[in-house]
Motif scaffolding. Structure first.
Motif, PDB file in Angstrom:
ATOM      1  N   THR A   1       0.842  -1.206   0.000  1.00  0.00           N
ATOM      2  CA  THR A   1       0.000   0.000   0.000  1.00  0.00           C
ATOM      3  C   THR A   1       0.874   1.253   0.000  1.00  0.00           C
ATOM      4  OG1 THR A   1      -1.643  -1.220   1.254  1.00  0.00           O
ATOM      5  CG2 THR A   1      -1.850   1.177   1.219  1.00  0.00           C
ATOM      6  N   THR A   2       1.898   1.250   0.860  1.00  0.00           N
ATOM      7  CA  THR A   2       2.782   2.410   0.911  1.00  0.00           C
ATOM      8  C   THR A   2       3.464   2.620  -0.442  1.00  0.00           C
ATOM      9  OG1 THR A   2       3.173   1.824   3.201  1.00  0.00           O
ATOM     10  CG2 THR A   2       4.631   3.460   2.258  1.00  0.00           C
ATOM     11  N   ARG A   3       3.887   1.532  -1.055  1.00  0.00           N
ATOM     12  CA  ARG A   3       4.536   1.655  -2.367  1.00  0.00           C
ATOM     13  C   ARG A   3       3.595   2.300  -3.371  1.00  0.00           C
ATOM     14  NH1 ARG A   3       6.471  -3.750  -1.426  1.00  0.00           N
ATOM     15  NH2 ARG A   3       4.888  -4.622  -2.803  1.00  0.00           N
ATOM     16  N   LYS A   4       2.341   1.799  -3.385  1.00  0.00           N
ATOM     17  CA  LYS A   4       1.394   2.294  -4.375  1.00  0.00           C
ATOM     18  C   LYS A   4       0.937   3.712  -4.043  1.00  0.00           C
ATOM     19  CE  LYS A   4      -1.106  -1.718  -4.602  1.00  0.00           C
ATOM     20  NZ  LYS A   4      -2.251  -2.532  -5.019  1.00  0.00           N
ATOM     21  N   ALA A   5       0.660   3.946  -2.753  1.00  0.00           N
ATOM     22  CA  ALA A   5       0.146   5.257  -2.361  1.00  0.00           C
ATOM     23  C   ALA A   5       1.179   6.351  -2.621  1.00  0.00           C
ATOM     24  CB  ALA A   5      -0.240   5.236  -0.895  1.00  0.00           C
ATOM     25  N   ASN A   6       2.463   6.000  -2.574  1.00  0.00           N
ATOM     26  CA  ASN A   6       3.506   7.004  -2.714  1.00  0.00           C
ATOM     27  C   ASN A   6       4.204   6.961  -4.070  1.00  0.00           C
ATOM     28  OD1 ASN A   6       3.751   8.347   0.051  1.00  0.00           O
ATOM     29  ND2 ASN A   6       3.576   6.162   0.509  1.00  0.00           N
ATOM     30  N   TYR A   7       3.652   6.157  -4.968  1.00  0.00           N
ATOM     31  CA  TYR A   7       4.326   5.986  -6.260  1.00  0.00           C
ATOM     32  C   TYR A   7       4.518   7.309  -7.002  1.00  0.00           C
ATOM     33  CZ  TYR A   7       5.356   4.566 -10.986  1.00  0.00           C
ATOM     34  OH  TYR A   7       5.945   4.444 -12.203  1.00  0.00           O
ATOM     35  N   HIS A   8       3.519   8.180  -6.949  1.00  0.00           N
ATOM     36  CA  HIS A   8       3.651   9.430  -7.707  1.00  0.00           C
ATOM     37  C   HIS A   8       4.515  10.449  -6.982  1.00  0.00           C
ATOM     38  CE1 HIS A   8       1.296   8.417 -11.196  1.00  0.00           C
ATOM     39  NE2 HIS A   8       0.517   7.726 -10.390  1.00  0.00           N
ATOM     40  N   VAL A   9       4.880  10.136  -5.757  1.00  0.00           N
ATOM     41  CA  VAL A   9       5.867  10.964  -5.057  1.00  0.00           C
ATOM     42  C   VAL A   9       7.268  10.497  -5.423  1.00  0.00           C
ATOM     43  CG1 VAL A   9       6.816  11.547  -2.813  1.00  0.00           C
ATOM     44  CG2 VAL A   9       4.348  11.496  -3.155  1.00  0.00           C
ATOM     45  N   THR A  10       7.491   9.202  -5.309  1.00  0.00           N
ATOM     46  CA  THR A  10       8.849   8.707  -5.552  1.00  0.00           C
ATOM     47  C   THR A  10       9.157   8.579  -7.029  1.00  0.00           C
ATOM     48  OG1 THR A  10       8.090   6.418  -5.514  1.00  0.00           O
ATOM     49  CG2 THR A  10       8.823   7.343  -3.433  1.00  0.00           C
ATOM     50  N   GLY A  11       8.128   8.276  -7.828  1.00  0.00           N
ATOM     51  CA  GLY A  11       8.414   7.902  -9.210  1.00  0.00           C
ATOM     52  C   GLY A  11       9.162   6.594  -9.167  1.00  0.00           C
ATOM     53  N   ASP A  12       9.889   6.273 -10.236  1.00  0.00           N
ATOM     54  CA  ASP A  12      10.683   5.057 -10.186  1.00  0.00           C
ATOM     55  C   ASP A  12      12.017   5.283 -10.889  1.00  0.00           C
ATOM     56  OD1 ASP A  12      10.219   4.826 -12.926  1.00  0.00           O
ATOM     57  OD2 ASP A  12       8.429   3.618 -12.592  1.00  0.00           O
ATOM     58  N   TYR A  13      12.873   4.297 -10.819  1.00  0.00           N
ATOM     59  CA  TYR A  13      14.226   4.448 -11.357  1.00  0.00           C
ATOM     60  C   TYR A  13      14.221   4.586 -12.865  1.00  0.00           C
ATOM     61  CZ  TYR A  13      15.179   2.708  -6.744  1.00  0.00           C
ATOM     62  OH  TYR A  13      15.210   2.559  -5.406  1.00  0.00           O
ATOM     63  N   TRP A  14      13.154   4.090 -13.470  1.00  0.00           N
ATOM     64  CA  TRP A  14      13.093   4.123 -14.933  1.00  0.00           C
ATOM     65  C   TRP A  14      12.447   5.409 -15.421  1.00  0.00           C
ATOM     66  CZ3 TRP A  14      11.386   0.386 -11.603  1.00  0.00           C
ATOM     67  CH2 TRP A  14      12.264  -0.684 -11.409  1.00  0.00           C
ATOM     68  N   ASN A  15      12.118   6.243 -14.460  1.00  0.00           N
ATOM     69  CA  ASN A  15      11.524   7.539 -14.756  1.00  0.00           C
ATOM     70  C   ASN A  15      10.290   7.416 -15.630  1.00  0.00           C
ATOM     71  OD1 ASN A  15      11.216  10.253 -14.581  1.00  0.00           O
ATOM     72  ND2 ASN A  15      12.712  10.733 -16.161  1.00  0.00           N
ATOM     73  N   ARG A  16       9.450   6.413 -15.350  1.00  0.00           N
ATOM     74  CA  ARG A  16       8.268   6.222 -16.175  1.00  0.00           C
ATOM     75  C   ARG A  16       7.190   7.235 -15.866  1.00  0.00           C
ATOM     76  NH1 ARG A  16       8.229  -0.213 -15.499  1.00  0.00           N
ATOM     77  NH2 ARG A  16       7.763   0.480 -13.397  1.00  0.00           N
ATOM     78  N   THR A  17       7.221   7.810 -14.666  1.00  0.00           N
ATOM     79  CA  THR A  17       6.217   8.819 -14.371  1.00  0.00           C
ATOM     80  C   THR A  17       6.594  10.134 -15.020  1.00  0.00           C
ATOM     81  OG1 THR A  17       7.397   9.512 -12.418  1.00  0.00           O
ATOM     82  CG2 THR A  17       5.703   7.862 -12.100  1.00  0.00           C
TER      83      THR A  17
END
Lengths: 490, 572
Positions: free
Chosen positions: A74-90
């Motif tokens: 849940t934390t991963r998903k809820a904060n996904y748009h904060v962290t983004g990801d290493y592949w910079n997909r956001t």
């Protein structure tokens, strides 16, 4: 020999080309060296980096050998748009950039320095988790043909008013009546949403969520369509009635004797033969009542009275037409008719329809400024110890008037304490028609509470009614967050 | 902990020493006073015109060494030439008005002239005056001795410190079984350079910058060897010794212009033979068939052909004007380039082609010839690409290496990544990862050095070669013979092109052709040929008492090679 001597200069031409080549290399190194170095040399670096929320919860960890996100899905998903990801997909580039930095590349030392860095965010992952819990309910897709479901709150009653008028249209009686707000929700589809919460006294961005989201640790499940888009920053939506706050601000600053002004509404109002439609007849109303009634007729009249130039001036001044930047992450610009459109269209634009589009982040800045006496503390997601940029966003008097009106909205139209128990809510709803019968549900505002000075923007795409869907959900989220943080304090 | 401090200290010391060495050599080579030698005078009426070279063009042209602005003169009228022995001759180079010495018409084979002779150039009278021994020693005493402004021994001390620190770095990182050979190889190199220095002092030569820079690059090559192939350290040292020996031998040979230019035709034939054997017998090793097995040793003939090519391609001024050899030279060059292309070594073919352009421009001065050659080569390459599409494929990836990091861009992307990850100061010798990639120690050596020792050292490596090139141009201004000027400039243009293809090829600024970096890349043939090419640069260095490859006036005003002759004359 002089000839030979002169001709030996041809060697200098080659030398010159070599020097040019070296300059090209150095320039490219300065420009792209980081990308080059980290592509293959990363696994050879012993550096590590951590991204933490304001309470020290680990949101992302990376070293030369592994990338990790929070342990809890849940934390991963809820904060996904904060962290983004290493592949910079956001596309927000935030984590990718920090990652590069943390991996220790800089132009002087390359990746030779081993670094162990930590970045702390203002974001509270608990708040994001709460937002995820309440907003993801709206995401549940329904079966084919199924269209009625229950909203996740108890049915309750709110006060509404019935108005009696005499033959001249003057209000002669106003009587309260309890109206049941049912929890039935007529939504045939899956709803995307966006919500941000910001401390308007400090500029700290406490929560930001965009749904649907992605679990960055799950590479198996294909993400929902549009999950990589951060709806808070990278999208703009028809604002509907929340835009009336902008029209109201312009009216406050450009109308003399506003308290004497009355706006008359009887279902429809024609501007140059084009009707502006209202939900009810509001008859004669003051400026404040027009806002509380969210009267389309009144605000269309205000926009036409102000004229297009004045409206454009205010929309621009409040930053709705420009790209903003959240800690360097660019947001999209909104839109407003800036070319001549004529009075009917101008009327519609004053109530947040027409070609108006607003990025939720721009709306957040606007409500933050209203809440903070007209001074905007630019929201910050990263806790770098620096004070946020402060600017005079609107006149203090305008902000004060809007605050009073937003508070009045809640007590007069939104059910006050019944809908928002324990919250000193000041807000404006929006139910934005997007032309195909669907509406975006907006709820923007702030808590007039020095202990919990939170400004927020909630937007549920095609979510239905502003108050019923966005308002009630926001209420539940803030209640739970405040209860949670007070529980944690004890 | 001790190792960590030793490593860190050495890392920065290596960089500081590198910069100091380069700066000192550049200062010494490019800013020291460099006066022309005067070999004789020509009097026109009362006006004395000094003769600065062994080969001098007389004519109406602005670029004539002895200019006589009179309509009766041809633009290029005559050539005045001095031999090794100090004998002067004048040649008529197809002038309209003709040349007479003491009233005798000068024929196509030239006429020997002596001090006091009168020269008639189409009615313009000159009197030739050789300078006597006394006058010569006076003139020589006025010239600035090389190595006075920047003491070469101190630069060499810096170089030694540089090598010692580099050795310490390798001692910290190498596997224990290789520590000893690495140390011995570095110490051997240090002995070799001091031996070389003292040899030069012994024969009274004080210009040591070219050697210092060559040794600097060789030391970097030693470091590359210690990083990538530590089991071959002794071989590397042995090759260096042979290289220096060949350098000395070549330089000694160049002391006599007659001896040198007599080798032109044999060397040309040798070059063609060697390439012929290469084309016919060799087998493909890693794509290009540029290796030749000989008695258990494999070597690259193309590296040696570079030296032979310059031997054959340079020319004295009088030959340039008297004979029309340009076409046979073009033919010779074409054979070399085509042979390289057949072997599949396009990088070296390109090096030869650019060297050909430099030589032919220096010989003819004709931009038209150069343009013709370039367009011819362009046409040929279009043809080659049409016939053999795989060549085009190699070039197609150029500029897009990051789009194909597992195949065609494999080496370049890794080289760029490694080079960038080293930053300015590097990870420390032997600490990088690029060494495990194929050809890292040859084709991607700039990246290997940048990763381990940092970009500053990488830049110093390039600057060292650039400095040598600038020095060659500077020396060419004062060279005794056109042969030396052309040879030095061509040698340096070869090294510069080689450097460009190596460095910029691996960094995707030019197509990746896989050639070596002068001195630094692993490869015996390459190292030997680079040392031999340095001899050409030394042969053009005419500063006072600077180069062992140039004969110098003793205090009595006698040139070293004239000493025997002088004794005999004295007895008479």
């Amino acid at each position: 020999m002089k000839k030979i001597r002169n001709r030996s200069v041809s060697l200098l031409l080659i030398a010159f080309l070599v020097i040019c080549g070296m300059i090209v290399y150095v320039l490219r190194y300065v420009d792209d060296g980081r990308d080059w170095a980290l592509y293959f040399s990363r696994s050879n670096s012993g550096s590590t980096g951590q991204l933490l929320d304001r309470n020290g919860v680990m949101l992302a960890y990376f070293s030369g050998f592994e990338n990790r996100f929070a342990d809890d899905a849940t934390t991963r998903k809820a904060n996904y748009h904060v962290t983004g990801d290493y592949w910079n997909r956001t596309g927000n580039g935030f984590l990718a950039e920090y990652w590069d930095e943390a991996m220790g590349f800089d132009i002087i030392t390359g990746t030779t320095q081993e670094k162990h860095s930590q970045m702390r965010l203002n974001i509270d992952s608990t708040l994001n988790n709460i937002m995820y819990k309440h907003l993801s309910v709206l995401e549940i897709p329904l079966e084919e043909g199924e269209s009625l479901t229950e909203l996740p709150f108890e049915p309750h009653t709110v006060h509404q008013w019935r108005v009696a008028v005499d033959a001249e249209g003057n209000v002669i009686a106003e009587s309260e009546k309890d109206v049941l707000i049912a929890n039935s929700w007529d939504r045939p589809r899956f709803c995307n949403s966006a919500m941000m919460v910001c401390n308007y006294r400090t500029g700290e961005l406490l929560g930001m969520i965009s749904l649907p989201t992605v679990d960055p640790a799950d590479s198996e499940t294909p993400p929902a369509e549009g999950a990589y888009i951060n709806r808070c920053l990278s999208a703009s939506f028809t604002p509907g009635s929340v835009f009336k706050l902008v029209t109201a601000a312009a009216t406050i600053e450009n109308t003399e004797q506003l308290s004497d002004k009355r706006y008359y509404c009887e279902d429809e109002y024609y501007i140059a033969g084009v009707p502006i439609v209202c939900m009810h007849s509001h008859y004669n109303q003051t400026f404040e009542k027009a806002m509380a009634n969210s009267c389309n007729v009144a605000f269309a009249q205000m926009a036409v009275k102000l004229g297009q130039d004045t409206m454009v001036k205010y929309v621009r001044q409040y930053g709705f037409l420009d790209k903003q930047s959240l800690d360097g992450i660019p947001t999209v610009a909104g839109s407003y008719p800036t070319e001549f459109v004529g009075d009917p269209e101008l009327g519609w634009s004053g109530i947040g329809q027409s070609t108006d589009l607003v990025c939720p982040y721009a709306m957040l800045r606007f409500v933050c400024a209203i809440a903070n006496d007209g001074v905007l503390l630019e929201p910050k997601m990263i806790d770098d110890g620096k004070a946020p940029r402060a600017e005079r966003f609107m006149e203090a008097g305008t902000a004060k008037k809007l605050r009073e009106m937003m508070s009045y909205n809640v007590s007069y139209s939104y059910g006050g304490e019944d809908t928002f128990p324990g919250l000193n809510m000041c807000a404006k709803t929006g139910t934005a028609e997007i032309g195909d019968g669907d509406t975006h549900a907006w709820f923007v505002g702030f808590l007039d509470d020095e202990e919990h000075p939170y400004a927020f923007v909630t937007m549920v795409e095609r979510g239905g009614g502003g108050l019923y869907v966005a308002g009630n959900t926001t209420s539940r989220i803030l209640q739970e967050y405040i209860a949670n943080s007070e529980g944690a304090d004890e | 902990m001790l190792i960590f401090y030793a490593m860190t200290t050495s890392k920065y010391a290596v960089i500081i020493m590198s910069v100091l060495i380069i700066v000192r050599c550049i200062r010494s080579m490019l800013s020291e006073r460099y006066e022309a030698e005067i070999w004789s005078y020509v009097y026109r009426g009362d006006e004395a015109i000094p003769v600065y070279h062994w080969e001098n063009l007389i004519g109406r042209s602005l670029s004539a060494d002895i200019r006589i602005d009179n309509r009766s003169m041809s633009r290029v009228h005559a050539v005045l030439v001095r031999s090794d022995k100090g004998e002067w001759r004048i040649f008529d180079i197809f002038s309209k008005g003709g040349v007479w010495v003491n009233g005798m018409k000068v024929g196509p084979l030239g006429t020997r002239i002596h001090s006091g002779d009168s020269i008639n150039l189409a009615g313009n009278f000159l009197r030739f005056l050789d300078i006597n021994r006394y006058h010569r020693s006076l003139l020589e005493a006025q010239r600035t001795q090389a190595g006075l402004a920047v003491e070469p021994s101190i630069t060499l001390v810096y170089l030694t410190v540089f090598e010692l620190f580099l050795m310490v770095e390798h001692m910290c990182t190498a596997e224990s079984e290789f520590v000893k050979p690495i140390c011995l190889a570095f110490l051997g190199l240090i002995c070799l350079e001091w031996l070389c220095y003292h040899l030069m002092r012994f024969i009274n030569r004080s210009g040591f910058e070219v050697e210092t820079l060559a040794f600097y690059l060789t030391a970097l090559g030693m470091s590359v060897a210690a990083t990538s192939t530590p089991e071959d350290m002794f071989k590397q040292l042995l090759l260096t010794i042979v290289g220096v020996a060949l350098f000395l031998l070549n330089g000694w040979w160049f002391r006599s212009l007659k001896r040198t230019s007599s080798l032109r035709v044999p060397m040309g034939i040798l070059a063609i033979l060697l390439l012929g054997v290469n084309v016919l017998t060799s087998e493909a090793v890693f794509g290009a068939r540029n290796w030749l097995e000989f008695g258990g040793y494999s070597f690259q003939p193309s590296e040696f052909v570079k030296v032979f090519y310059i031997f054959a391609g340079a020319s004295t001024l009088d030959r340039l004007y008297r004979t029309n050899e340009l076409f046979s030279f073009i033919g010779f060059s074409a054979i070399c380039v085509v042979a390289m292309a057949l072997i599949g070594d396009f990088g070296t073919a390109l090096i030869f082609f650019v060297s050909f352009l430099v030589i032919s421009f220096m010989r003819s001065g004709s931009i038209a010839t150069v343009l013709l050659a370039v367009s011819g080569a362009g046409l040929a390459s279009v043809l080659a690409v049409t016939i053999k599409p795989y060549i085009a494929q190699r070039f197609a990836i150029w500029g897009h290496v990051w789009e194909d990091i597992y195949d065609k861009g494999y080496q370049q992307t890794r080289a760029m990544s490694a080079a960038a990850s080293g930053g300015l100061f590097g990870k420390g010798a032997g600490q990088g990862w690029l060494k495990d990639i194929f050809a890292a120690n040859t084709d991607m050596v700039f990246a290997l050095v940048s990763e381990d020792l940092g970009m500053i050292v990488g830049m110093c490596m390039v600057l060292a070669v650039l400095a040598l090139a600038f020095f060659a141009v500077r020396s060419a201004q004062h060279a005794r013979s056109a042969y030396y000027a052309i040879a030095a400039c061509t040698a340096m243009s070869m090294l510069l092109v080689q450097l460009s293809l190596n460095v910029f090829g691996s960094l995707d600024i030019l197509p990746f052709t896989g050639v070596t970096f002068p001195f630094v890349s692993r490869g015996g043939s390459s190292l030997l040929s680079c040392w031999m090419l340095m001899a050409f640069v030394k042969s053009a260095d005419n500063r006072k008492n600077a180069s062992f490859a140039v004969k110098t006036a003793e205090y009595a005003g006698i040139y070293e090679d004239e000493l025997d002759e002088f004794d005999e004359e004295d007895i008479e």
